[in-house]
Design an enzyme around this catalytic site. Structure first.
Site, PDB file in Angstrom:
ATOM      1  N   ASP A 273       0.863  -1.182   0.217  1.00 33.61           N
ATOM      2  CA  ASP A 273       0.116   0.044  -0.171  1.00 33.61           C
ATOM      3  C   ASP A 273       0.852   1.206  -0.101  1.00 33.61           C
ATOM      4  O   ASP A 273       1.876   1.489   1.034  1.00 33.61           O
ATOM      5  CB  ASP A 273      -1.162  -0.077   1.255  1.00 33.61           C
ATOM      6  CG  ASP A 273      -2.008   0.931   1.241  1.00 33.61           C
ATOM      7  OD1 ASP A 273      -3.240   0.601   1.178  1.00 33.61           O
ATOM      8  OD2 ASP A 273      -1.317   2.249   1.092  1.00 33.61           O
ATOM      9  N   GLU A 316      -4.732   2.447  -4.311  1.00 30.61           N
ATOM     10  CA  GLU A 316      -3.303   2.350  -4.211  1.00 30.61           C
ATOM     11  C   GLU A 316      -2.714   1.075  -3.511  1.00 30.61           C
ATOM     12  O   GLU A 316      -1.588   0.864  -2.917  1.00 30.61           O
ATOM     13  CB  GLU A 316      -2.778   3.569  -3.518  1.00 30.61           C
ATOM     14  CG  GLU A 316      -3.047   3.474  -2.072  1.00 30.61           C
ATOM     15  CD  GLU A 316      -4.141   4.138  -1.406  1.00 30.61           C
ATOM     16  OE1 GLU A 316      -5.073   4.022  -2.237  1.00 30.61           O
ATOM     17  OE2 GLU A 316      -4.226   4.571  -0.231  1.00 30.61           O
TER      18      GLU A 316
END
Ligand SMILES: Nc1nc2c(ncn2[C@@H]2O[C@H](COP(=O)(O)OP(=O)(O)OP(=O)(O)O)[C@@H](O)[C@H]2O)c(=O)[nH]1
Ligand SMILES: [Mg+2]
Lengths: 392, 158
Positions: A273, A316
């Site tokens: 992430d 993301e």
């Protein structure tokens, strides 16, 4: 003496020639009566010839050599002057003077112009048509008398022929190039002139249609038949891919993970992430954000092996599935990747970091439970300073 | 009076005649009338107190059948080498025209015009990365036509 003869003859022969005499300093010393029709204003002795004939500008050196060498002669053809076309001829007259002959060629030039106009317009049309034919997806071929006259780009590409010239050079062997399973183009024409027919070239299947162009040319259109299995495969590939990054989608990832667990393989799951990604979007906009995601995906993809499965979860967040039981090895690799991202400078936004959560499958592991554990590891990383690899 | 000869060189139909017409008369014609041979125009351009005149040669375009005769190139101080930015082949041929010009006039200055820019989409417009001395022109709209000529004139007269 010879020159005077020329002038006399010229003047006598239906005002085809006019003349001007100039000295070393380009001053006009003498001229024929009708010469002014080529100029915007009446000719006057003593003036600089370059005022009337700016064509002479740049030819000063040539004029000097005419004066010095005596036998040099320069011709400037087809100059447009005041609705006439003329040839300008620079000749030796005496040691002090150069003779400028103006030869009226209007009539012949106008007929040449007509031809040129026609040929240039045709050339433009030809270029346009060629572009249209080259943009077609079908293989197009025009033959005459059993020989290839024209082939479009797709045709040349398919048979790996560099260009039309090469094709024409190999004219006699035309037929072996195309490796068509018939003996001649005439035969092919007879076969496909009434309706579209199927034809195999090597491994590929084509539909071929023949049409007569005028009385001498035959046009063949080959359209490749895409096999259903091929089409499905590429469609499936499209469905499984995230359009932004080109990585696998989560659904495909889950499928592969479930398969591996079903066969009781030990696998390691990594969730990645990007840290503080929201501020990237807020600061630089979503286009910059998208480009970061692509760059990030490429960066990591290069570090993975062919059979590691790399997917985008959404936003993301990314997933990696390692088909390998040696957890330390994988953690080591992820740590290298983490450092690499940390030192990488992303386009527009510069430095970024990434957090990782890692979990290796145990007995009776499910997709859900493994994901949950990796996610908890990631959460730990995120709440303890980010930019780190955490294993659960 | 200082007179300098400059040439417009390039493939046929790229807009050489139109660029000159725009520069001299500030007009434009949609119809294509090809040039045969050469046609000379004059442009008075005082540089400071010095009287200067550009002698502009509108040269017939090169076609696949015929190259530009060398006699036209002799004694030129500069050239505008023109391509049609929508016709790839005319861009590929720029290099050849430049070489031809430089072979006859080793000290000659030149600028390059990618003409008919009005036919490009905004996106294609962006795509053109222009070096100095290279102009994206439109004889139709008059864009960068004066820049083109005045840049070359400056190179020649100063
Ligand atoms: N859209 C557009 N058309 C242009 C432009 N410049 C020229 N044209 C058109 O293009 C065609 C050719 O222009 P010319 O100026 O005659 O071209 P040329 O280079 O002198 O042609 P040749 O004398 O044959 O070598 C004409 O139809 C012009 O109207 C331009 O900037 N934009
Ligand atoms: Mg022209």
């Amino acid at each position: 003496m010879k020159n005077i003869q020329i002038i006399l003859n010229a003047i006598l022969s239906q005002d085809v020639f006019e003349y001007i005499l100039v000295d070393r300093r380009y001053r006009i010393t003498d001229f024929s009566e009708n010469v002014s029709r080529y100029f915007d204003e009446a000719t006057q002795g003593g003036n600089d010839i370059r005022h009337y004939l700016p064509e002479i500008v740049g030819y000063e050196e040539e004029i000097q050599t005419v004066l010095e060498k005596g036998n040099n002669r320069y011709v400037l053809e087809t100059v447009y002057k005041n609705n006439y076309y003329i040839n300008i001829i620079l000749e030796y007259y005496s040691e002090e003077k150069v003779l400028i002959l103006l030869h009226n060629t209007t009539e012949i030039t106008l007929s040449k112009l007509e031809l040129l106009q026609y040929s240039n317009e045709n050339q433009l049309l030809y270029n346009t048509i060629k572009k249209i034919l080259d943009s077609q997806n079908n293989l197009l071929l025009v033959t005459s008398n059993n020989k290839i006259e024209y082939a479009n780009r797709k045709f040349l590409e398919y048979f790996s022929i560099k260009n039309l010239d090469e094709l024409k050079e190999r004219r006699e062997k035309n037929f072996s190039i195309s490796s068509l399973p018939v003996k001649s183009f005439n035969e092919l024409y007879a076969y496909a002139k009434d309706e579209e027919k199927e034809l195999m070239i090597g491994e590929d299947t084509f539909l071929v249609k023949a049409t007569m162009l005028e009385t001498t040319y035959q046009l063949f259109t080959f359209s490749k038949v895409t096999k259903l299995s091929e089409a499905n495969q590429s469609l499936e590939e499209k469905i499984n891919r995230d359009p932004l990054t080109g990585l696998y989608r989560k659904s495909f990832f889950d499928e592969k993970l479930a398969e591996a667990l079903e066969y009781e393989q030990t696998v390691t799951l990594v969730i990645a992430d990007i840290d503080n990604f929201k501020t990237v979007n807020d600061h630089y906009g979503h286009l910059a954000g998208d480009s970061v995601l692509r760059e990030f995906a490429d960066l990591i993809k290069n570090q993975l092996r062919e059979n590691d499965i790399f997917a985008r979860w959404g936003g993301e967040e990314f997933l990696i599935l390692f088909n390998c039981s040696k957890q330390e090895k994988i953690v080591e690799k992820i740590e290298t990747i983490r450092k690499m991202v940390e030192t990488h400078s992303f386009e527009t936004v510069g430095a970024l970091t990434v957090s990782f959560g890692v979990a290796t499958s145990r007995e009776n592991e499910t997709v859900q439970s493994l994901l949950e554990r990796a996610d908890r590891a990631l959460y730990f990383a995120k709440t303890n300073g980010k930019n780190m690899v955490v294993v659960k | 009076m200082i007179r300098k000869k400059i040439l417009l060189l390039g493939d046929f139909n790229v807009g050489k005649t139109s660029l000159i017409q725009r520069y001299i008369d500030n007009t434009f014609d949609d119809k294509y009338l090809t040039t045969i041979g050469v046609k000379i125009s004059k442009k008075f351009l005082p540089v400071g107190t010095i009287e200067c005149e550009l002698i502009i040669w509108d040269v017939e375009g090169a076609t696949p059948q015929k190259q530009i005769p060398e006699q036209y190139l002799v004694g030129a101080s500069g050239a505008i080498i023109v391509a049609d930015c929508n016709r790839e082949e005319t861009i590929e041929n720029l290099e050849g025209h430049i070489k031809h010009f430089k072979a006859v006039n080793p000290d000659g200055k030149y600028v390059v015009a990618y003409n008919k820019s009005d036919l490009l989409s905004a996106e294609q417009h962006e795509h053109f990365d222009l070096k100095p001395e290279t102009f994206l022109t439109s004889a139709k709209r008059g864009e960068h036509v004066n820049d083109l000529f005045s840049t070359l004139a400056k190179e020649i007269f100063t």
